[in-house]
Scaffold this motif. Structure first.
Motif, short mmCIF file in Angstrom:
data_model
loop_
_atom_site.label_atom_id
_atom_site.label_comp_id
_atom_site.label_asym_id
_atom_site.label_seq_id
_atom_site.Cartn_x
_atom_site.Cartn_y
_atom_site.Cartn_z
N GLU A 1 -68.88 73.44 -9.57
CA GLU A 1 -68.97 71.85 -9.50
C GLU A 1 -70.24 71.36 -9.17
O GLU A 1 -70.82 70.43 -9.68
N ALA A 2 -71.23 72.31 -8.81
CA ALA A 2 -72.56 71.83 -8.53
C ALA A 2 -73.35 71.70 -9.80
O ALA A 2 -73.90 70.56 -10.15
N ILE A 3 -72.83 72.59 -10.78
CA ILE A 3 -73.39 72.64 -12.10
C ILE A 3 -73.01 71.24 -12.64
O ILE A 3 -74.08 70.47 -13.28
N GLU A 4 -71.93 71.02 -12.83
CA GLU A 4 -71.22 69.73 -13.20
C GLU A 4 -71.65 68.27 -12.69
O GLU A 4 -72.13 67.49 -13.23
N LEU A 5 -72.07 68.29 -11.37
CA LEU A 5 -72.44 67.29 -10.52
C LEU A 5 -73.94 66.90 -10.93
O LEU A 5 -74.26 65.94 -10.94
N ILE A 6 -74.73 68.07 -10.94
CA ILE A 6 -76.27 67.75 -11.25
C ILE A 6 -76.34 67.41 -12.77
O ILE A 6 -77.10 66.38 -12.81
N ARG A 7 -75.57 67.73 -13.54
CA ARG A 7 -75.51 67.03 -15.04
C ARG A 7 -75.17 65.65 -15.05
O ARG A 7 -75.69 64.83 -15.84
N LYS A 8 -74.37 65.31 -14.16
CA LYS A 8 -73.72 63.94 -14.10
C LYS A 8 -74.81 63.14 -13.26
O LYS A 8 -74.91 61.89 -13.87
N TRP A 9 -75.25 63.58 -12.32
CA TRP A 9 -75.85 62.66 -11.25
C TRP A 9 -77.60 62.73 -11.46
O TRP A 9 -78.30 61.87 -10.97
N SER A 10 -78.19 63.79 -12.06
CA SER A 10 -79.47 64.30 -11.93
C SER A 10 -80.21 63.86 -10.62
O SER A 10 -81.20 62.89 -10.59
N PRO A 11 -79.70 64.34 -9.56
CA PRO A 11 -80.27 64.21 -8.34
C PRO A 11 -81.61 64.80 -8.15
O PRO A 11 -82.25 65.38 -8.93
N ASP A 12 -82.50 64.43 -6.87
CA ASP A 12 -83.77 64.64 -6.58
C ASP A 12 -83.58 66.00 -6.01
O ASP A 12 -84.55 66.70 -6.20
N VAL A 13 -82.81 66.51 -5.15
CA VAL A 13 -82.45 67.58 -4.34
C VAL A 13 -81.11 67.83 -4.14
O VAL A 13 -80.21 66.98 -4.34
N VAL A 14 -80.79 69.62 -4.41
CA VAL A 14 -79.46 69.71 -4.23
C VAL A 14 -79.56 70.78 -2.63
O VAL A 14 -80.45 71.50 -2.33
N THR A 15 -78.53 70.53 -1.66
CA THR A 15 -78.43 71.34 -0.65
C THR A 15 -77.23 72.36 -1.12
O THR A 15 -76.06 71.87 -1.63
N LEU A 16 -77.38 73.56 -1.04
CA LEU A 16 -76.34 74.52 -1.50
C LEU A 16 -76.19 75.66 -0.45
O LEU A 16 -76.93 76.40 -0.20
N ASP A 17 -74.88 75.77 -0.42
CA ASP A 17 -74.34 76.63 0.53
C ASP A 17 -74.53 78.18 -0.07
O ASP A 17 -74.43 78.30 -1.26
N VAL A 18 -74.76 79.17 0.65
CA VAL A 18 -74.89 80.66 0.01
C VAL A 18 -73.76 81.22 -0.24
O VAL A 18 -73.47 81.56 -1.48
N GLU A 19 -72.73 81.02 0.37
CA GLU A 19 -71.48 81.86 0.50
C GLU A 19 -70.29 80.73 0.05
O GLU A 19 -69.79 80.02 0.95
N MET A 20 -69.91 80.81 -1.30
CA MET A 20 -68.77 80.12 -1.92
C MET A 20 -67.92 80.97 -2.81
O MET A 20 -68.32 81.70 -3.29
#
Length: 371
Positions: free
Chosen positions: A41-60
């Motif tokens: 979902e992170a990959i899809e949301l980044i493509r859609k929103w082009s954010p400045d920063v992402v916070t990403l959980d390690v274990e998912m």
């Protein structure tokens, strides 16, 4: 009006997504534009929103943090701040994430579901803001190998000649036989794990000296960092222990939440002293405390290196070292720093002899030691 920092929050827990989002949006300079539950979902949301920063959980599940980070850095590179549990797996994977290009990380105080995440609220906000200011090109750039370098590019400062910079002040004859001939103190912060890997991999197995290193990091992560570096480098790397005698060809990393100082026994042996006195400038371990402890020692020859990191930790300690006979101080050049805070402060204070890009610092140090 300044545009807010646009952030995407990724965590497999709906509760944690809400908590992280709410904490970040308490700062008016941050806007959480989307949330996701796994790396896919992170990959899809980044493509859609082009954010400045992402916070990403390690274990998912589905796609974990490391898999997502690798894909992000390859396809849509941008600053990423990892959130990690304090488990052995979590700390190890966080160190790998920093190698792969993550800007920084924030530990979850009590595991994957941290009801007390508010304890790291200030740290989380500060690191997201810092990440937004970082040039992504510096995270992606892989410095050339230091091995085999014949020409060295550096800047000599403080009006020293080349000979004065490399030869230092202490005649070789003053060194005590049978003891460590050189001690090298290193300070770094944001971007440091990757920088330390490049620097330490450039040192030979028979390195003629001992290295003492402060990397701003919480407990648990420094041990994982030391183990990772030890697996990659020719010299021995370990997390420092109290009362440990320094050995040549060995690097010691200050454990998180402990100040590390170098002291000298009556017979001249150098050893490590750890303590939990008050943080210095918000840091424990503190680079200043390490550098200042070395200012009380005359022998062996002393060197200092200051690399990427926010703030000015290390500058006050370098001033003390300059007053008591450090042979050479090397600072990382802005061109390779993830954050040019600590080296800039040291350079502006007039405490630096050589400014060099990261991939040449080990070669610069070796040349200093052999003059």
């Amino acid at each position: 009006m300044t545009q807010p920092i646009r952030v995407i929050v990724i965590d497999d827990s709906a509760f944690m997504r809400k908590v992280i989002g709410d904490l970040l949006e308490q700062d008016s300079a941050i806007q959480v534009v989307a949330k996701g539950r796994n790396g896919s979902e992170a990959i899809e949301l980044i493509r859609k929103w082009s954010p400045d920063v992402v916070t990403l959980d390690v274990e998912m599940p589905v796609m974990n943090g490391l898999e997502a980070l690798e894909k992000i850095m390859k396809e849509t590179p941008l600053p990423v701040v990892m959130l990690s549990s304090l488990t052995q797996q979590g700390t190890n994977e966080t160190i790998r994430a920093l190698e792969m290009g993550a800007v920084d990380f924030v530990p979850k105080p009590s595991g994957a579901i941290s009801l007390d995440l508010h304890r790291v609220e200030t740290e989380l906000i500060e690191k997201v803001k810092a990440a937004a200011r970082i040039k992504i090109s510096r995270l992606l750039r892989t410095p050339p190998s230091a091995a085999g370098k014949r020409s060295l590019s550096y800047t000599s400062v403080n009006n020293k000649t080349t000979d004065e910079v490399w030869r230092g002040k202490m005649p070789v004859g003053e060194m005590r036989k049978g003891k460590i001939e050189n001690v090298v103190a290193v300070g770094t912060s944001t971007g440091g794990p990757k920088a330390l890997q490049v620097f330490l991999k450039g040192l030979p197995q028979d390195f003629n000296g001992s290295l003492v290193i402060v990397q701003h990091m919480p407990p648990g992560f420094t041990k994982s960092l030391a183990q990772r570096l030890n697996s990659l480098c020719q010299i021995e790397v370990s997390e420092a222990e109290d009362n440990q005698t320094l050995q040549s060809g060995h690097a010691y990393i200050a454990p998180g939440n402990y100040h590390m100082e170098v002291k000298q026994r009556a017979d001249g042996e150098l050893y490590i002293s750890l303590n939990q006195e008050q943080p210095r400038g918000g840091h424990r371990p503190s680079v200043d405390r390490l550098f200042e402890s070395l200012s009380h020692i005359r022998h062996p020859a002393k060197y200092a290196i200051i690399m990427t990191g926010m703030g000015s930790d290390g500058t006050a300690g370098l001033k003390k070292l300059k007053e008591t006979g450090v042979r050479t101080v090397i600072a990382e050049d802005e061109s390779t720093c993830v954050v040019f805070g600590m080296p800039r402060a040291a350079i502006q204070a007039g405490t630096v002899d050589i400014v060099a890009p990261l991939h040449e610092i080990s070669a610069q140090l070796m040349r200093c030691l052999h003059c």
